[in-house]
Scaffold this motif. Structure first.
Motif, PDB file in Angstrom:
ATOM      1  N   CYS A 164    -100.484  -8.608  64.279  1.00 44.11           N
ATOM      2  CA  CYS A 164    -101.362  -9.404  65.145  1.00 44.11           C
ATOM      3  C   CYS A 164    -102.827  -9.339  64.722  1.00 44.11           C
ATOM      4  O   CYS A 164    -103.638 -10.159  65.152  1.00 44.11           O
ATOM      5  CB  CYS A 164    -101.227  -8.938  66.594  1.00 44.11           C
ATOM      6  N   GLY A 165    -103.188  -8.358  63.910  1.00 38.31           N
ATOM      7  CA  GLY A 165    -104.568  -8.268  63.421  1.00 38.31           C
ATOM      8  C   GLY A 165    -105.553  -7.668  64.421  1.00 38.31           C
ATOM      9  O   GLY A 165    -106.754  -7.620  64.137  1.00 38.31           O
ATOM     10  N   ALA A 166    -105.061  -7.180  65.580  1.00 40.46           N
ATOM     11  CA  ALA A 166    -105.992  -6.599  66.572  1.00 40.46           C
ATOM     12  C   ALA A 166    -106.702  -5.385  65.992  1.00 40.46           C
ATOM     13  O   ALA A 166    -107.905  -5.177  66.199  1.00 40.46           O
ATOM     14  CB  ALA A 166    -105.220  -6.222  67.840  1.00 40.46           C
ATOM     15  N   CYS A 167    -105.956  -4.571  65.215  1.00 43.23           N
ATOM     16  CA  CYS A 167    -106.578  -3.374  64.623  1.00 43.23           C
ATOM     17  C   CYS A 167    -107.600  -3.770  63.557  1.00 43.23           C
ATOM     18  O   CYS A 167    -108.584  -3.058  63.349  1.00 43.23           O
ATOM     19  CB  CYS A 167    -105.504  -2.457  64.053  1.00 43.23           C
ATOM     20  N   ILE A 217     -98.751   1.539  67.776  1.00 45.90           N
ATOM     21  CA  ILE A 217     -98.568   2.329  66.545  1.00 45.90           C
ATOM     22  C   ILE A 217     -99.912   2.622  65.884  1.00 45.90           C
ATOM     23  O   ILE A 217    -100.922   1.984  66.190  1.00 45.90           O
ATOM     24  CB  ILE A 217     -97.632   1.610  65.541  1.00 45.90           C
ATOM     25  N   CYS A 220    -103.584  -1.613  69.740  1.00 47.61           N
ATOM     26  CA  CYS A 220    -102.293  -2.068  69.209  1.00 47.61           C
ATOM     27  C   CYS A 220    -101.297  -2.361  70.336  1.00 47.61           C
ATOM     28  O   CYS A 220    -100.990  -1.484  71.135  1.00 47.61           O
ATOM     29  CB  CYS A 220    -101.723  -1.011  68.269  1.00 47.61           C
ATOM     30  N   PRO A 221    -100.778  -3.588  70.394  1.00 49.64           N
ATOM     31  CA  PRO A 221     -99.846  -3.914  71.488  1.00 49.64           C
ATOM     32  C   PRO A 221     -98.521  -3.173  71.383  1.00 49.64           C
ATOM     33  O   PRO A 221     -97.783  -3.086  72.359  1.00 49.64           O
ATOM     34  CB  PRO A 221     -99.642  -5.424  71.346  1.00 49.64           C
ATOM     35  N   THR A 222     -98.183  -2.649  70.178  1.00 49.47           N
ATOM     36  CA  THR A 222     -96.926  -1.895  70.079  1.00 49.47           C
ATOM     37  C   THR A 222     -97.193  -0.392  69.995  1.00 49.47           C
ATOM     38  O   THR A 222     -96.261   0.392  69.808  1.00 49.47           O
ATOM     39  CB  THR A 222     -96.084  -2.354  68.863  1.00 49.47           C
ATOM     40  N   CYS A 264     -94.902  -3.019  63.572  1.00 50.84           N
ATOM     41  CA  CYS A 264     -96.153  -3.793  63.471  1.00 50.84           C
ATOM     42  C   CYS A 264     -95.836  -5.283  63.526  1.00 50.84           C
ATOM     43  O   CYS A 264     -95.050  -5.784  62.726  1.00 50.84           O
ATOM     44  CB  CYS A 264     -96.859  -3.448  62.163  1.00 50.84           C
ATOM     45  N   ILE A 265     -96.435  -6.000  64.473  1.00 46.14           N
ATOM     46  CA  ILE A 265     -96.170  -7.439  64.586  1.00 46.14           C
ATOM     47  C   ILE A 265     -97.240  -8.264  63.860  1.00 46.14           C
ATOM     48  O   ILE A 265     -97.279  -9.487  63.994  1.00 46.14           O
ATOM     49  CB  ILE A 265     -96.029  -7.898  66.062  1.00 46.14           C
TER      50      ILE A 265
HETATM   51  S1  SF4 Z   1    -101.505  -5.573  63.295  1.00 44.34           S
HETATM   52 FE1  SF4 Z   1    -102.405  -3.648  63.971  1.00 44.34          FE
HETATM   53  S2  SF4 Z   1    -102.637  -3.886  66.159  1.00 44.34           S
HETATM   54 FE2  SF4 Z   1    -101.232  -5.472  65.522  1.00 44.34          FE
HETATM   55  S3  SF4 Z   1     -99.200  -4.560  65.762  1.00 44.34           S
HETATM   56 FE3  SF4 Z   1     -99.810  -4.131  63.655  1.00 44.34          FE
HETATM   57  S4  SF4 Z   1    -100.771  -2.144  63.761  1.00 44.34           S
HETATM   58 FE4  SF4 Z   1    -100.676  -2.869  65.854  1.00 44.34          FE
END
Ligand code: SF4
Ligand code: SF4
Length: 482
Positions: A304-307, A291, A287-289, A301-302
């Motif tokens: 971004c879908g990385a998680c 969380i 997670c770039p932030t 949460c931005i």
């Molecule tokens: S989508 Fe997931 S990885 Fe991206 S900012 Fe939100 S919690 Fe973090």
């Protein structure tokens, strides 16, 4: 001497630096610096989308100023001559309405995307996300993956550490300064600007903006990163009011995932008293932030879908169904809707209204631009000569007309004065204006004596392009002396 302790209420996120002892005066700080985040790199569907957007946006940003259109730069916002060139379009300050139109379209697009899928803009196309992604990629190439970077930062300074850190910062600075140079290249012809930089003859404002924009990129993408999204971005503060229960957001399926816990890959899920979450914490590491999405939807949460990507790879490895973390809506999650039903609800009246208004605005903009008269005229009364009587008792008013040619070729324009019987131009009434140029023209208008009562009368200048279509009417006043 009275000594006192400043009481600190335990509050999440605020940790006092220093310690208070009863009976002692102590200086306590409510400021706590955030822990540095080391995002782990990730691959998957949404990472590919993000990188696609990085390539697309940067190809446009870095490439556009180098495109040529005829004898000039294709896209140039020339503030010195107050003309905006966008391919075949030449806009003057009088075309400000189109800039307002672009801003309204951008705002409506943001409303629409946010209502459909939350912080789509933040996660995929925002410059802060895009440059952070580029800087993180450089960091990974030079310093290694997350664990190597964390280890190195904890180690004392060494030749290897200095070498890697300085290489990273040099590369970051190179990207940042090139970004600053490209930004200035939208306002000054970029090829000339490049030549001036090479000959060290660039003007001070251009140097200032190149370095200012460059260092802002370096600071924001290299150091501030998630702090910008959390604390500085105004959109982040109000975007949640555009969410509702049918907005697609990144969500952890608590029902499926809990109770979380470690297990062996060989264990059969149905035989365990555990949910699907193996508590690997990879979703937090990518997670770039920084969380933990398992704690529910959070302001930071931005989207971004990385998680989502990383959790899907974990599910694949465990042989579980994907989507423990996924884009879904609150309603779909609580009512166990299918994907098709969820998507049907996403297209709700609010979204359709935004889409209709946005479509109308875009259509209006396109029609207005295609019907736009390819020249502009400004009329200014001559302040030195309000009105006078000339030979033969004729009344004369003097004006200055600015004729602006908004096309790429030279044109001739004919000027006539109308609105009062007997009104004529006694000065030159045909003017030639070079491509994209503006020309001031003194114009004398005469009216026979007694043709109008003393006072101010509304009249018009009519301007016709002689060698191309185009007709403009500009209002003014004609003064008759008492
Ligand atoms: S989508 Fe997931 S990885 Fe991206 S900012 Fe939100 S919690 Fe973090
Ligand atoms: S990545 Fe998935 S399995 Fe791992 S901790 Fe996060 S939610 Fe649980």
């Amino acid at each position: 001497m009275t000594r006192k302790v400043i009481p600190i209420l335990p509050q999440e996120g605020y940790i006092p630096i220093g310690q208070a002892f009863e009976g002692d005066e102590a200086l306590l700080s409510l400021y706590a610096s955030d822990k540095k985040i080391y995002p782990r790199s990730v691959s998957g569907l949404f990472a590919r989308w993000r990188w696609g957007m990085v390539f697309l946006t940067q190809l446009v940003f870095y490439g556009m100023p180098w495109l040529e259109w005829g004898q000039r730069q294709a896209v140039l916002f020339d503030l010195g001559t107050r003309r905006f060139y966008i391919f075949g379009l030449v806009l003057y300050p009088q075309d400000f309405i189109y800039l307002a139109g672009i801003l309204v379209i951008s705002a409506l697009s943001l409303f629409l995307f946010t209502a459909v899928a939350g912080r789509l803009w933040c996660g995929y196309a925002c410059p802060q996300t895009v440059y952070t992604e580029i800087f993180l990629w450089i960091e990974k190439k030079v310093e290694g993956e997350r664990s190597a970077r964390m280890r190195r930062d904890a180690q004392p300074m060494s030749a290897n550490k200095v070498l890697r850190k300085s290489t990273k910062h040099l590369l970051w600075l190179a990207v940042a300064l090139w970004t600053g140079f490209t930004f200035v290249g939208y306002f000054t012809p970029i090829q000339e600007l490049g030549g001036e930089f090479l000959q060290m003859s660039v003007n001070s404002w251009e140097v200032f903006w190149t370095f200012f924009y460059g260092f802002a990129t370096y600071g924001n993408a290299g150091f501030m990163r998630e702090q910008i999204c959390k604390h500085m971005c105004p959109y982040a503060q109000f975007q949640s009011v555009m969410f509702d229960n049918d907005t697609l957001i990144v969500t952890y399926d608590k029902e499926r995932g809990e109770p979380r816990g470690n297990r062996s890959r060989k264990d059969e899920l149905s035989t365990l008293s555990l949910g699907a979450c193996v508590d690997c914490t990879l979703c937090v590491q990518v997670c770039p932030t920084g969380i933990d999405i398992r704690n529910g939807l959070q302001h930071d949460c931005i989207g971004c879908g990385a998680c989502v990507d990383v959790c899907d790879t974990v599910m694949d490895k465990m042989g579980y169904e994907r989507g423990l973390i996924r884009y879904t809506t609150e309603n779909a999650m609580s009512q166990h809707w299918s994907q098709a039903k969820t998507l049907r609800h996403v297209l709700r009246p609010r979204v359709l209204i935004y889409a209709a208004v946005l479509g109308t605005m875009v259509l209006a903009m396109v029609v207005s631009l295609s019907l736009r008269t390819p020249f502009k005229v400004d009329v200014v009364r001559d302040r030195g000569v309000m009105t006078r009587i000339v030979a033969g008792g004729t009344i004369e008013n003097v004006y200055r007309l600015q004729v602006m040619n908004a096309t790429e070729s030279t044109h001739r324009y004919k000027i006539t004065a109308t609105g009062l019987p007997g009104l004529v131009l006694s000065s030159e009434n045909v003017v030639t204006v070079e491509a994209t140029e503006a020309r001031w023209l003194p114009v004398r208008v005469q009216l026979p004596f007694d043709a109008a009562t003393p006072g101010s009368h509304v009249m018009q200048f009519e301007i016709d392009a002689l060698d191309s279509p185009g007709h403009l009417i500009e209002k003014s006043v004609f003064l008759v002396p008492r």
